[in-house]
Scaffold this motif. Structure first.
Motif, PDB file in Angstrom:
ATOM      1  N   GLU B  33       0.875  17.379  -9.993  1.00  0.00           N
ATOM      2  CA  GLU B  33       1.306  18.277 -11.058  1.00  0.00           C
ATOM      3  C   GLU B  33       0.165  18.613 -12.005  1.00  0.00           C
ATOM      4  N   ASN B  34      -0.553  17.596 -12.442  1.00  0.00           N
ATOM      5  CA  ASN B  34      -1.668  17.824 -13.374  1.00  0.00           C
ATOM      6  C   ASN B  34      -2.701  18.781 -12.807  1.00  0.00           C
ATOM      7  N   GLN B  35      -3.084  18.520 -11.573  1.00  0.00           N
ATOM      8  CA  GLN B  35      -4.203  19.270 -10.998  1.00  0.00           C
ATOM      9  C   GLN B  35      -3.759  20.425 -10.112  1.00  0.00           C
ATOM     10  N   LYS B  36      -2.455  20.643 -10.061  1.00  0.00           N
ATOM     11  CA  LYS B  36      -1.939  21.757  -9.243  1.00  0.00           C
ATOM     12  C   LYS B  36      -2.381  21.668  -7.786  1.00  0.00           C
ATOM     13  N   ILE B  37      -2.101  20.518  -7.216  1.00  0.00           N
ATOM     14  CA  ILE B  37      -2.448  20.316  -5.810  1.00  0.00           C
ATOM     15  C   ILE B  37      -1.163  19.956  -5.069  1.00  0.00           C
ATOM     16  N   SER B  38      -1.026  20.448  -3.864  1.00  0.00           N
ATOM     17  CA  SER B  38       0.153  20.121  -3.055  1.00  0.00           C
ATOM     18  C   SER B  38       0.245  18.611  -2.830  1.00  0.00           C
ATOM     19  N   LEU B  39       1.403  18.044  -3.132  1.00  0.00           N
ATOM     20  CA  LEU B  39       1.587  16.596  -3.039  1.00  0.00           C
ATOM     21  C   LEU B  39       1.336  16.078  -1.632  1.00  0.00           C
ATOM     22  N   SER B  40       1.899  16.771  -0.666  1.00  0.00           N
ATOM     23  CA  SER B  40       1.795  16.302   0.707  1.00  0.00           C
ATOM     24  C   SER B  40       0.343  16.336   1.197  1.00  0.00           C
ATOM     25  N   TYR B  41      -0.350  17.350   0.749  1.00  0.00           N
ATOM     26  CA  TYR B  41      -1.760  17.473   1.125  1.00  0.00           C
ATOM     27  C   TYR B  41      -2.567  16.347   0.481  1.00  0.00           C
ATOM     28  N   LEU B  42      -2.252  16.078  -0.776  1.00  0.00           N
ATOM     29  CA  LEU B  42      -2.908  14.982  -1.490  1.00  0.00           C
ATOM     30  C   LEU B  42      -2.707  13.655  -0.759  1.00  0.00           C
ATOM     31  N   GLU B  43      -1.477  13.460  -0.290  1.00  0.00           N
ATOM     32  CA  GLU B  43      -1.183  12.215   0.419  1.00  0.00           C
ATOM     33  C   GLU B  43      -2.102  12.036   1.615  1.00  0.00           C
ATOM     34  N   GLN B  44      -2.319  13.124   2.312  1.00  0.00           N
ATOM     35  CA  GLN B  44      -3.187  13.062   3.485  1.00  0.00           C
ATOM     36  C   GLN B  44      -4.620  12.720   3.086  1.00  0.00           C
ATOM     37  N   LEU B  45      -5.057  13.300   1.983  1.00  0.00           N
ATOM     38  CA  LEU B  45      -6.412  13.010   1.527  1.00  0.00           C
ATOM     39  C   LEU B  45      -6.531  11.549   1.099  1.00  0.00           C
ATOM     40  N   PHE B  46      -5.490  11.076   0.419  1.00  0.00           N
ATOM     41  CA  PHE B  46      -5.545   9.697  -0.071  1.00  0.00           C
ATOM     42  C   PHE B  46      -5.457   8.678   1.065  1.00  0.00           C
ATOM     43  N   ALA B  47      -4.843   9.075   2.158  1.00  0.00           N
ATOM     44  CA  ALA B  47      -4.837   8.186   3.322  1.00  0.00           C
ATOM     45  C   ALA B  47      -6.282   7.905   3.745  1.00  0.00           C
ATOM     46  N   LYS B  48      -7.091   8.948   3.693  1.00  0.00           N
ATOM     47  CA  LYS B  48      -8.495   8.791   4.084  1.00  0.00           C
ATOM     48  C   LYS B  48      -9.293   8.025   3.038  1.00  0.00           C
ATOM     49  N   LEU B  49      -9.003   8.302   1.779  1.00  0.00           N
ATOM     50  CA  LEU B  49      -9.710   7.599   0.711  1.00  0.00           C
ATOM     51  C   LEU B  49      -9.383   6.102   0.765  1.00  0.00           C
ATOM     52  N   ARG B  50      -8.146   5.820   1.120  1.00  0.00           N
ATOM     53  CA  ARG B  50      -7.732   4.424   1.213  1.00  0.00           C
ATOM     54  C   ARG B  50      -8.448   3.713   2.356  1.00  0.00           C
ATOM     55  N   LYS B  51      -8.541   4.407   3.472  1.00  0.00           N
ATOM     56  CA  LYS B  51      -9.220   3.819   4.637  1.00  0.00           C
ATOM     57  C   LYS B  51     -10.674   3.479   4.323  1.00  0.00           C
ATOM     58  N   GLN B  52     -11.267   4.219   3.399  1.00  0.00           N
ATOM     59  CA  GLN B  52     -12.658   3.954   3.018  1.00  0.00           C
ATOM     60  C   GLN B  52     -12.744   3.030   1.813  1.00  0.00           C
ATOM     61  N   ASP B  53     -11.606   2.412   1.475  1.00  0.00           N
ATOM     62  CA  ASP B  53     -11.593   1.459   0.359  1.00  0.00           C
ATOM     63  C   ASP B  53     -12.049   2.048  -0.956  1.00  0.00           C
ATOM     64  N   LEU B  54     -11.699   3.292  -1.174  1.00  0.00           N
ATOM     65  CA  LEU B  54     -12.051   3.903  -2.453  1.00  0.00           C
ATOM     66  C   LEU B  54     -10.881   3.813  -3.428  1.00  0.00           C
ATOM     67  N   VAL B  55      -9.668   3.784  -2.878  1.00  0.00           N
ATOM     68  CA  VAL B  55      -8.488   3.649  -3.730  1.00  0.00           C
ATOM     69  C   VAL B  55      -7.561   2.586  -3.151  1.00  0.00           C
ATOM     70  N   LYS B  56      -6.639   2.142  -3.996  1.00  0.00           N
ATOM     71  CA  LYS B  56      -5.677   1.133  -3.573  1.00  0.00           C
ATOM     72  C   LYS B  56      -4.287   1.654  -3.930  1.00  0.00           C
ATOM     73  N   GLY B  57      -3.401   1.660  -2.980  1.00  0.00           N
ATOM     74  CA  GLY B  57      -2.062   2.147  -3.235  1.00  0.00           C
ATOM     75  C   GLY B  57      -1.078   1.003  -3.439  1.00  0.00           C
ATOM     76  N   MET B  58      -0.105   1.240  -4.321  1.00  0.00           N
ATOM     77  CA  MET B  58       0.940   0.248  -4.536  1.00  0.00           C
ATOM     78  C   MET B  58       2.291   0.928  -4.443  1.00  0.00           C
ATOM     79  N   ARG B  59       3.138   0.422  -3.570  1.00  0.00           N
ATOM     80  CA  ARG B  59       4.420   1.066  -3.310  1.00  0.00           C
ATOM     81  C   ARG B  59       5.465   0.704  -4.340  1.00  0.00           C
ATOM     82  N   GLY B  60       6.580   1.373  -4.161  1.00  0.00           N
ATOM     83  CA  GLY B  60       7.734   1.063  -4.998  1.00  0.00           C
ATOM     84  C   GLY B  60       7.671   1.681  -6.371  1.00  0.00           C
ATOM     85  N   PRO B  61       8.753   1.556  -7.100  1.00  0.00           N
ATOM     86  CA  PRO B  61       8.813   2.106  -8.469  1.00  0.00           C
ATOM     87  C   PRO B  61       7.714   1.481  -9.322  1.00  0.00           C
ATOM     88  N   GLY B  62       7.094   2.300 -10.147  1.00  0.00           N
ATOM     89  CA  GLY B  62       5.984   1.810 -10.962  1.00  0.00           C
ATOM     90  C   GLY B  62       4.693   1.729 -10.182  1.00  0.00           C
TER      91      GLY B  62
END
Ligand code: FES
Ligand code: FES
Lengths: 158, 158
Positions: B33-62
């Motif tokens: 929402e902030n950056q006006k980017i498609s959510l689903s597309y972002l998810e795909q990008l973050f999958a790659k960022l995660r694989k390279q240990d650049l980000v860490k995802g945490m599931r669930g509420p919060g």
DNA sequence: TATAATACCTAGTATTTTAGTAGGTTATAA
DNA sequence: TTATAACCTACTAAAATACTAGGTATTATA
């Protein structure tokens, strides 16, 4: 973050032209064969190079192309721009509106990057590349069968 | 010679993440929402960022994402490479064979250009961009209604 | 324990760009 | 007159990009 064959072909062909400046002119057919580039595609690229006054075409038998100016007055940036490769890293193209009308967070970074690239390619001239190529060729002639001698050449950093 | 939205989105999103490092985590929905980017597309990008240990995802509420390392340890080059943008200007990818098996005339030039770009983007860290953004925001807060004050920031040249 | 929020995953598709082909016409040297 | 080359335009195939759809898995919390 790619450079397409369009820009690569254009620079390679211009380099071929520069190297053969001693000849009156070089036909596109020659360049196409030497550099393994589709003739028809080359023609389209040269139409653009001609429009930017980078090359001059001469029709008829014995005709061909030659550089419109000295190789030392043609920068790589000019060639790449001539064939329509944007040389631009921002999405907004300076309008600062890629985030749905607003400027995105990383805009400034792409501007800096564009400047950097532009600066680099604007300061490399066909003449320098030509002399490097000729030198490399000469060296290969006088020292044959010496493999692995990756040519170390200097490209001016800004 | 373009940088695609993939790389731009990735850097912008990472910057958003870095700026909100004080929060425990940031959801992709927020970033989208902030950056006006498609959510689903972002998810795909973050999958790659995660694989390279650049980000860490945490599931669930919060849950959400946070940087896997300090913003000062993440370079722009790493981000762009992570989302599969080649950062490579040669056609042969080092194989020196783009001219039907042989090395083309301009190969060396593209190698130099690649080095230049790599050097530049490898030496800019998310932390620096983050501080610049914050500074710009702060300035806009204390000096409101001052238009045309294009932010002059320093990006380290190599 | 049920619910909702979030990450996480895969396949498909529309759009755009790139690269190339086809088939001409004009000019000119020999 | 002929052959050679530039010059021109339209079309097409292939690839990459950007995006959508429609799920499953995990986890905090009510
Ligand atoms: S690149 Fe200029 S606003 Fe995003
Ligand atoms: S770019 Fe490497 S051989 Fe042409």
């Amino acid at each position: 973050m790619r450079l397409t064959t369009k820009g690569r072909y254009a620079v390679t062909a211009m380099l071929d032209l520069a190297i053969n400046h001693n000849k009156d002119s070089v036909t596109l057919r020659n360049i196409a064969e030497n550099q393994k580039i589709s003739l028809s595609y080359l023609e389209q690229l040269f139409a653009k190079l001609r429009k930017q006054d980078l090359v001059k075409g001469m029709r008829g038998p014995g005709g061909g192309y030659r550089l419109a100016r000295s190789a030392d007055e043609i920068s790589i940036a000019q060639i790449i721009r001539a064939v329509d490769e944007p040389m631009e890293f921002t999405d907004c193209h300076g309008l600062e509106n890629c985030k749905g009308g607003e400027r995105c967070l990383s805009h400034h970074l792409w501007v800096q990057l564009t400047d950097q690239l532009d600066d680099f390619l604007s300061n490399i001239y066909l003449g320098a590349l030509m002399r490097e190529s000729e030198q490399a060729l000469e060296q290969r002639r006088t020292e044959p069968r010496q493999t692995g001698d990756r040519q170390k050449v200097t490209v001016p950093m800004h």
